[in-house]
Design a protein around this motif. Sequence first.
Motif, PDB file in Angstrom:
ATOM      1  N   ASP A  13     -19.937  52.301  17.255  1.00 40.44           N
ATOM      2  CA  ASP A  13     -20.149  53.752  17.154  1.00 40.44           C
ATOM      3  C   ASP A  13     -20.996  54.324  18.290  1.00 40.44           C
ATOM      4  O   ASP A  13     -21.480  55.449  18.197  1.00 40.44           O
ATOM      5  N   HIS A  14     -21.168  53.571  19.361  1.00 41.53           N
ATOM      6  CA  HIS A  14     -21.893  54.048  20.541  1.00 41.53           C
ATOM      7  C   HIS A  14     -21.044  55.098  21.255  1.00 41.53           C
ATOM      8  O   HIS A  14     -19.828  54.946  21.357  1.00 41.53           O
ATOM      9  N   GLU A  15     -21.683  56.156  21.731  1.00 42.65           N
ATOM     10  CA  GLU A  15     -20.973  57.185  22.496  1.00 42.65           C
ATOM     11  C   GLU A  15     -21.380  57.087  23.952  1.00 42.65           C
ATOM     12  O   GLU A  15     -22.558  56.889  24.268  1.00 42.65           O
ATOM     13  N   SER A  16     -20.397  57.205  24.837  1.00 40.30           N
ATOM     14  CA  SER A  16     -20.696  57.148  26.270  1.00 40.30           C
ATOM     15  C   SER A  16     -19.690  57.967  27.059  1.00 40.30           C
ATOM     16  O   SER A  16     -18.568  58.212  26.610  1.00 40.30           O
ATOM     17  N   LEU A  17     -20.126  58.375  28.245  1.00 46.24           N
ATOM     18  CA  LEU A  17     -19.244  59.042  29.187  1.00 46.24           C
ATOM     19  C   LEU A  17     -18.409  57.956  29.837  1.00 46.24           C
ATOM     20  O   LEU A  17     -18.946  56.975  30.361  1.00 46.24           O
ATOM     21  N   PHE A  18     -17.096  58.090  29.798  1.00 41.11           N
ATOM     22  CA  PHE A  18     -16.197  57.020  30.206  1.00 41.11           C
ATOM     23  C   PHE A  18     -15.291  57.463  31.344  1.00 41.11           C
ATOM     24  O   PHE A  18     -14.632  58.495  31.266  1.00 41.11           O
ATOM     25  N   PHE A  19     -15.285  56.663  32.393  1.00 41.92           N
ATOM     26  CA  PHE A  19     -14.404  56.842  33.541  1.00 41.92           C
ATOM     27  C   PHE A  19     -13.377  55.706  33.481  1.00 41.92           C
ATOM     28  O   PHE A  19     -13.708  54.563  33.804  1.00 41.92           O
ATOM     29  N   PRO A  20     -12.145  55.955  33.043  1.00 40.11           N
ATOM     30  CA  PRO A  20     -11.182  54.870  32.838  1.00 40.11           C
ATOM     31  C   PRO A  20     -10.749  54.208  34.131  1.00 40.11           C
ATOM     32  O   PRO A  20     -10.660  54.840  35.183  1.00 40.11           O
ATOM     33  N   GLY A  21     -10.491  52.912  34.014  1.00 42.22           N
ATOM     34  CA  GLY A  21      -9.976  52.128  35.133  1.00 42.22           C
ATOM     35  C   GLY A  21      -8.522  51.768  34.896  1.00 42.22           C
ATOM     36  O   GLY A  21      -7.895  52.227  33.931  1.00 42.22           O
ATOM     37  N   PRO A  22      -7.973  50.912  35.748  1.00 42.00           N
ATOM     38  CA  PRO A  22      -6.551  50.570  35.655  1.00 42.00           C
ATOM     39  C   PRO A  22      -6.179  49.771  34.413  1.00 42.00           C
ATOM     40  O   PRO A  22      -5.010  49.716  34.052  1.00 42.00           O
ATOM     41  N   GLU A  23      -7.160  49.186  33.737  1.00 44.68           N
ATOM     42  CA  GLU A  23      -6.890  48.407  32.527  1.00 44.68           C
ATOM     43  C   GLU A  23      -6.892  49.272  31.269  1.00 44.68           C
ATOM     44  O   GLU A  23      -6.771  48.775  30.156  1.00 44.68           O
TER      45      GLU A  23
END
Length: 71
Positions: A45-55
Amino acid sequence: MKAQVGDWVVVESPRVGEPRRVGLVIRVDHTDGTPPYMVRWTEDDHESLFFPGPETHVEKPEAMLRPVTRR
């Protein structure tokens, strides 16, 4: 990659035998749906700012109702 609030991000593990990460998109700041996204991760349930990668890929909410198969 584009997502909306309520979509799921699935991050495949780069190593065999390690689990994938799954998170719920809870905020999208760009009107065109581009990253980054605020994500709530299912494992803790941790919230974070996410920058997606190729995976990473996006699943719509209805797709998560059926079993997700490995790609």
